[in-house]
Write an enzyme that holds these catalytic residues in place. Structure first.
Site, PDB file in Angstrom:
ATOM      1  N   HIS A 110       0.305 -23.000   9.749  1.00 44.24           N
ATOM      2  CA  HIS A 110       1.498 -22.278   9.268  1.00 44.24           C
ATOM      3  C   HIS A 110       2.242 -21.601  10.431  1.00 44.24           C
ATOM      4  O   HIS A 110       2.939 -20.603  10.252  1.00 44.24           O
ATOM      5  CB  HIS A 110       1.127 -21.213   8.219  1.00 44.24           C
ATOM      6  N   ASN A 143       9.521 -33.619   7.321  1.00 46.65           N
ATOM      7  CA  ASN A 143       8.155 -33.149   7.123  1.00 46.65           C
ATOM      8  C   ASN A 143       7.443 -34.196   6.280  1.00 46.65           C
ATOM      9  O   ASN A 143       7.575 -34.217   5.059  1.00 46.65           O
ATOM     10  CB  ASN A 143       8.156 -31.788   6.429  1.00 46.65           C
ATOM     11  N   ASN A 175       0.336 -22.598  -1.997  1.00 47.08           N
ATOM     12  CA  ASN A 175      -0.859 -23.285  -2.475  1.00 47.08           C
ATOM     13  C   ASN A 175      -1.924 -23.257  -1.384  1.00 47.08           C
ATOM     14  O   ASN A 175      -3.094 -23.000  -1.628  1.00 47.08           O
ATOM     15  CB  ASN A 175      -0.538 -24.726  -2.863  1.00 47.08           C
ATOM     16  N   ILE A 189       1.406 -17.021   1.798  1.00 48.03           N
ATOM     17  CA  ILE A 189       0.640 -17.355   0.602  1.00 48.03           C
ATOM     18  C   ILE A 189       1.400 -18.372  -0.235  1.00 48.03           C
ATOM     19  O   ILE A 189       2.392 -18.053  -0.900  1.00 48.03           O
ATOM     20  CB  ILE A 189       0.343 -16.116  -0.260  1.00 48.03           C
ATOM     21  N   ARG A 236      -8.403 -24.879  -2.209  1.00 46.40           N
ATOM     22  CA  ARG A 236      -9.331 -24.791  -1.088  1.00 46.40           C
ATOM     23  C   ARG A 236     -10.184 -23.534  -1.202  1.00 46.40           C
ATOM     24  O   ARG A 236      -9.702 -22.478  -1.605  1.00 46.40           O
ATOM     25  CB  ARG A 236      -8.576 -24.777   0.245  1.00 46.40           C
ATOM     26  N   ASP A 244      -1.589 -23.004  -9.895  1.00 47.91           N
ATOM     27  CA  ASP A 244      -0.304 -22.312  -9.898  1.00 47.91           C
ATOM     28  C   ASP A 244      -0.542 -20.852 -10.269  1.00 47.91           C
ATOM     29  O   ASP A 244      -1.076 -20.544 -11.332  1.00 47.91           O
ATOM     30  CB  ASP A 244       0.650 -22.977 -10.902  1.00 47.91           C
ATOM     31  N   ARG A 245      -0.141 -19.926  -9.374  1.00 52.50           N
ATOM     32  CA  ARG A 245      -0.445 -18.513  -9.604  1.00 52.50           C
ATOM     33  C   ARG A 245       0.193 -17.982 -10.883  1.00 52.50           C
ATOM     34  O   ARG A 245      -0.331 -17.052 -11.505  1.00 52.50           O
ATOM     35  CB  ARG A 245       0.010 -17.656  -8.426  1.00 52.50           C
ATOM     36  N   ARG A 246       1.320 -18.559 -11.289  1.00 56.21           N
ATOM     37  CA  ARG A 246       1.940 -18.126 -12.546  1.00 56.21           C
ATOM     38  C   ARG A 246       1.048 -18.455 -13.727  1.00 56.21           C
ATOM     39  O   ARG A 246       0.882 -17.642 -14.639  1.00 56.21           O
ATOM     40  CB  ARG A 246       3.314 -18.784 -12.698  1.00 56.21           C
ATOM     41  N   ARG A 265       7.773 -32.119  11.747  1.00 51.89           N
ATOM     42  CA  ARG A 265       6.658 -31.190  11.629  1.00 51.89           C
ATOM     43  C   ARG A 265       5.351 -31.951  11.817  1.00 51.89           C
ATOM     44  O   ARG A 265       5.138 -33.008  11.213  1.00 51.89           O
ATOM     45  CB  ARG A 265       6.666 -30.512  10.269  1.00 51.89           C
ATOM     46  N   GLU A 294      10.860 -22.395   7.897  1.00 52.75           N
ATOM     47  CA  GLU A 294      10.243 -23.266   8.886  1.00 52.75           C
ATOM     48  C   GLU A 294      11.209 -24.328   9.383  1.00 52.75           C
ATOM     49  O   GLU A 294      11.162 -24.734  10.554  1.00 52.75           O
ATOM     50  CB  GLU A 294       8.997 -23.917   8.277  1.00 52.75           C
ATOM     51  N   LYS A 351       9.827 -34.750   3.128  1.00 53.96           N
ATOM     52  CA  LYS A 351      10.827 -33.721   2.880  1.00 53.96           C
ATOM     53  C   LYS A 351      11.822 -33.708   4.040  1.00 53.96           C
ATOM     54  O   LYS A 351      11.436 -33.963   5.177  1.00 53.96           O
ATOM     55  CB  LYS A 351      10.161 -32.345   2.746  1.00 53.96           C
TER      56      LYS A 351
END
Length: 444
Positions: free
Chosen positions: A180, A7, A211, A209, A241, A282-284, A91, A386, A14
């Site tokens: 996705h 990827n 980034n 869900i 975004r 970062d949601r955390r 990918r 994936e 990756k």
């Protein structure tokens, strides 16, 4: 035989190595900072010490050469000869309308991909560079491309068309494509297994869900709508975004500030979303700041969940009877507060989340059911895979058995399927969190 999946991003690569015969992941890793003053590699092989180092990688070719080298290394590697690699899966962000399913790479295929660069200028050049570099390093190995957009090719025109001059579609390919796709394919098939139904009898709404984030409506096992559009910018509130917005905002801001179209593109893709709202992606970090009283961070949480809830409700209206809602990807798998907030208030639509189960379900090694026992609509947390989709597509293309997903059977569609790598991780989690066992989503 092993299958290598790649990827490639603009400055990263990756990879995963999968033992086809043993049905197990042998190694994973990532090369970062490609093209900069130095690059880094992080490599982890099954049963071996982690390997990290810095090296020079002006292009993806050097990065892939190092990946192949470390895979054959006596101390850190997993194969003794490059000939053990039977196929490589790549990918690719955008297949446009030319690619409706995965395919083997040829010079003609590469030429067609290059014609689609304008549809994905941020990702496609890197995807193509990675394919070209890998083919140079491994010229005698079959290479397959797996497109993020292919899964969404079943959408009807009413879902994928925009209400703009029709010639924009005819001349410039302006339409909704969605992204996705490999994640949605995997989680849709897994949801069918957990529900005890055939994919063709399954209606689910999947929230990917991370980034980047998007949501997909799946009716009778195929995609009928999705939130991302011509590019990955449309739809949900994301890390950086904007998601949906009034198009008139763009000329309005450009006229007031003098920013260019390129600058607007950067602002919407890299400086909007949660970063634009509260300076964090970062949601955390966003959740911690919100809990500490940061009003902008709380606005970020509220806005993200509000947008998710709107899409879930809209897709429930679109597909009719819904069997399950699925949360996946980093935030979907670990962000209990996002799941709770986006599902709260949907009880009248048959969605009942179990608060305790939802709080417990933060482990990326297992599938969980977090709805109440009497919830008409099930709610699952399903870790995406994936790489496995890419692996199975690449193998089937090499073997000549591949077909579009509606006619093709994946191993993870079986009730007996076991992800060995995740099973090992889950066993370790159980040592300190035995309560996880109580919310496992078992095939019915």
């Amino acid at each position: 035989m092993v299958i290598l999946t790649l990827n490639c991003g603009s400055s990263s690569a990756k990879y995963q190595v999968y033992d086809w015969d043993a049905k197990d992941v042998l190694a994973v890793g990532v090369v970062e900072r490609i093209g900069l003053e130095y690059s880094t590699i992080e490599h982890q092989a099954l049963g071996k010490d982690e390997y990290k180092t810095q090296f020079s990688s002006p292009t993806h070719k050097e990065a892939i050469e190092l990946i192949i080298s470390i895979l054959q290394d006596k101390q850190y590697g997993v194969i003794d000869d490059i000939s053990k690699i039977g196929a490589v899966g790549h990918r690719v962000l955008h297949g446009g309308e030319k690619f409706k399913k995965s395919t083997l790479v040829t010079d003609e295929i590469l030429k067609s991909l290059k014609e689609l660069v304008t549809l994905g200028p941020l990702h496609m050049p890197a995807n193509i560079m990675g394919i070209e570099a890998a083919r140079k390093v491994m010229p005698n190995v079959p290479h397959a491309i797996v497109m993020d957009t292919a899964w969404h090719q079943t959408m009807p025109p009413a879902s994928y068309m925009y209400a703009v001059p029709y010639e924009w579609y005819e001349k410039y390919n302006v339409r909704r494509y969605g992204f996705h796709g490999t994640s949605f394919l995997y989680t849709a098939k897994r949801a069918s297994v957990l529900l005890g139904k055939a994919p063709r009898d399954t209606n689910v709404i999947i929230c990917h869900i991370g980034n980047g984030a998007s949501i997909c409506a799946v009716k009778n096992g195929i995609c009928v709508d999705t939130s991302m559009g011509l590019t990955p910018l449309e739809g949900l509130v994301m890390g950086s975004r904007s998601g949906d917005l009034d198009p008139a905002i763009l000329p309005y801001i450009m006229n007031l500030t003098g920013v260019t179209s390129q600058e607007i593109d950067t602002l919407l893709n890299k400086k909007s979303g949660l970063i634009g709202l509260c300076g964090r992606s970062d949601r955390r970090d966003v959740q911690a700041a919100a809990q500490a009283g940061d009003a902008k961070a709380q606005l970020g949480v509220d806005l993200e969940c509000h947008r998710l809830k709107k899409y879930i409700g809209a897709y429930m209206a679109e597909i009719g009877k819904v069997d399950a809602i699925v949360f996946t990807a980093g935030v979907g798998e670990m962000g209990g507060h996002i799941r709770w907030c986006s599902c709260s208030g949907l009880e009248n639509l048959g969605v009942k989340l179990d608060k305790k189960k939802n709080e417990i379900a933060h482990c990326r090694n297992a599938e969980f059911e977090i709805s109440t026992d009497d919830s008409p609509v099930k709610v699952f947390v399903i870790p995406t895979d994936e790489e496995l989709v890419m692996t199975e597509d690449a193998y089937a293309l090499m073997a000549g058995t591949y077909d579009v997903h509606t006619n093709f059977h994946y191993s993870f569609e079986d009730k007996t399927y076991v992800n060995k790598a995740r099973a090992r991780g889950f066993a370790k989690n159980l040592e300190t969190r035995p309560e996880l066992k109580d919310i496992l989503a078992s095939p019915r």
